[in-house]
Design a protein around this motif. Sequence first.
Motif, PDB file in Angstrom:
ATOM      1  N   VAL A  49      17.567 -38.979 -26.035  1.00 36.56           N
ATOM      2  CA  VAL A  49      18.330 -38.403 -24.833  1.00 36.56           C
ATOM      3  C   VAL A  49      17.511 -38.639 -23.615  1.00 36.56           C
ATOM      4  O   VAL A  49      16.209 -38.000 -23.760  1.00 36.56           O
ATOM      5  N   ILE A  50      17.935 -39.234 -22.559  1.00 36.58           N
ATOM      6  CA  ILE A  50      17.338 -39.134 -21.122  1.00 36.58           C
ATOM      7  C   ILE A  50      17.861 -38.499 -20.192  1.00 36.58           C
ATOM      8  O   ILE A  50      19.096 -38.516 -20.021  1.00 36.58           O
ATOM      9  N   LEU A  51      17.366 -37.368 -19.904  1.00 40.79           N
ATOM     10  CA  LEU A  51      18.015 -36.321 -19.108  1.00 40.79           C
ATOM     11  C   LEU A  51      17.419 -35.916 -17.818  1.00 40.79           C
ATOM     12  O   LEU A  51      16.127 -35.585 -17.483  1.00 40.79           O
ATOM     13  N   ASP A  52      18.224 -36.172 -16.821  1.00 41.63           N
ATOM     14  CA  ASP A  52      17.972 -35.694 -15.225  1.00 41.63           C
ATOM     15  C   ASP A  52      18.030 -34.218 -15.408  1.00 41.63           C
ATOM     16  O   ASP A  52      19.041 -33.526 -15.816  1.00 41.63           O
ATOM     17  N   LEU A  53      16.926 -33.723 -14.300  1.00 43.78           N
ATOM     18  CA  LEU A  53      17.271 -32.114 -14.370  1.00 43.78           C
ATOM     19  C   LEU A  53      17.856 -31.669 -13.395  1.00 43.78           C
ATOM     20  O   LEU A  53      18.662 -30.460 -13.242  1.00 43.78           O
ATOM     21  N   MET A  54      18.112 -32.441 -12.365  1.00 41.24           N
ATOM     22  CA  MET A  54      18.649 -31.782 -11.179  1.00 41.24           C
ATOM     23  C   MET A  54      20.329 -32.373 -11.312  1.00 41.24           C
ATOM     24  O   MET A  54      20.691 -33.438 -10.996  1.00 41.24           O
ATOM     25  N   LEU A  55      20.999 -31.701 -12.137  1.00 39.63           N
ATOM     26  CA  LEU A  55      22.609 -32.217 -12.343  1.00 39.63           C
ATOM     27  C   LEU A  55      23.475 -31.260 -12.007  1.00 39.63           C
ATOM     28  O   LEU A  55      23.147 -30.058 -11.635  1.00 39.63           O
ATOM     29  N   PRO A  56      24.583 -31.606 -11.600  1.00 41.53           N
ATOM     30  CA  PRO A  56      25.856 -30.799 -10.845  1.00 41.53           C
ATOM     31  C   PRO A  56      26.117 -29.888 -12.102  1.00 41.53           C
ATOM     32  O   PRO A  56      26.299 -30.549 -13.294  1.00 41.53           O
ATOM     33  N   GLY A  57      26.573 -28.816 -11.723  1.00 42.90           N
ATOM     34  CA  GLY A  57      27.183 -27.670 -12.778  1.00 42.90           C
ATOM     35  C   GLY A  57      26.220 -27.365 -13.719  1.00 42.90           C
ATOM     36  O   GLY A  57      25.464 -26.552 -13.262  1.00 42.90           O
ATOM     37  N   GLU A  65      18.021 -27.020 -23.360  1.00 41.56           N
ATOM     38  CA  GLU A  65      18.300 -25.813 -24.290  1.00 41.56           C
ATOM     39  C   GLU A  65      19.282 -25.802 -25.223  1.00 41.56           C
ATOM     40  O   GLU A  65      18.924 -25.506 -26.381  1.00 41.56           O
ATOM     41  N   ARG A  66      20.583 -26.178 -24.647  1.00 33.41           N
ATOM     42  CA  ARG A  66      21.708 -26.185 -25.625  1.00 33.41           C
ATOM     43  C   ARG A  66      21.547 -27.425 -26.756  1.00 33.41           C
ATOM     44  O   ARG A  66      21.853 -27.063 -27.896  1.00 33.41           O
ATOM     45  N   ILE A  67      20.855 -28.347 -26.335  1.00 34.77           N
ATOM     46  CA  ILE A  67      20.661 -29.523 -27.368  1.00 34.77           C
ATOM     47  C   ILE A  67      19.819 -28.881 -28.423  1.00 34.77           C
ATOM     48  O   ILE A  67      19.919 -29.053 -29.765  1.00 34.77           O
ATOM     49  N   ARG A  68      18.763 -28.397 -28.040  1.00 33.91           N
ATOM     50  CA  ARG A  68      17.668 -27.969 -28.721  1.00 33.91           C
ATOM     51  C   ARG A  68      18.359 -26.764 -29.929  1.00 33.91           C
ATOM     52  O   ARG A  68      17.609 -26.545 -31.003  1.00 33.91           O
ATOM     53  N   ARG A  69      19.374 -26.158 -29.792  1.00 34.61           N
ATOM     54  CA  ARG A  69      19.904 -25.011 -30.589  1.00 34.61           C
ATOM     55  C   ARG A  69      20.325 -25.650 -31.846  1.00 34.61           C
ATOM     56  O   ARG A  69      20.392 -25.143 -32.894  1.00 34.61           O
ATOM     57  N   SER A  70      20.673 -26.977 -31.853  1.00 31.68           N
ATOM     58  CA  SER A  70      21.280 -27.558 -33.110  1.00 31.68           C
ATOM     59  C   SER A  70      20.589 -28.929 -33.297  1.00 31.68           C
ATOM     60  O   SER A  70      21.031 -29.583 -34.548  1.00 31.68           O
TER      61      SER A  70
END
Length: 228
Positions: A49-57, A65-70
């Motif tokens: 996963v390549i993930l931008d920190l500044m996302l809308p919503g 954090e939600r991805i890391r739950r599972s």
Amino acid sequence: MTSVLVIEDDPTTREVLRRYLTRATLEVTEAGTGTEGLAAFLSAPPDLVILDLMLPGIDGLDVCERIRRSSEVPIMILTALGSESDRVVGLEQGADDYVVKPFSPREVTLRAQRLLRRTAPERAPSTVSDGDLELDLSARRATRAGVELAMTAREFDLLAFLISHPDQAFRRSELLRQVWDWDFGDDSTVTVHVRRLREKVEADPSRPRRLQTVWGVGYRYQPLGADG
């Protein structure tokens, strides 16, 4: 084909990353918001996963954090926030790597390839153990007293490297090179990962016996043996 999920709200940035990643023979899925990214992740879990920190919503830290739950899928964060505290927060949420904007898409692609290589299963089964702690390098699984430990890809890599070099002190800069493949970077990256590992492999993280600090140098792994 190895798959990458890019969660980035800027369409131009997504398009540039898609072109470079596709040229590297990676299959790319795109999402423009945190909500879309989580839905895409759940419907077809990627290899990276390549993930931008500044996302809308839902912002990137919440998505991480939600991805890391599972999942322990490797996560690379993209951030326009260049301060050390901002990068540390991302690492504490479970990210394995970070790139500060503005960035080179070629650098992001190279880092993605390195991260994917490091998280690919080993060809030959191999285990390393110390007392009640055991690492299966082939399955990339760590257990303590028979209980599997939840670890990110980088946490596992760091622990595997240190436990495979017992009693040797390594500078943080050396660990960045050996584990992250970085010739330069923020030493706090190592500090954060060691702190998180201590919470998982130490009986008392505030008084670590395995992952010891070598003052003025860095860290070493001290085997406990049968006493572990």
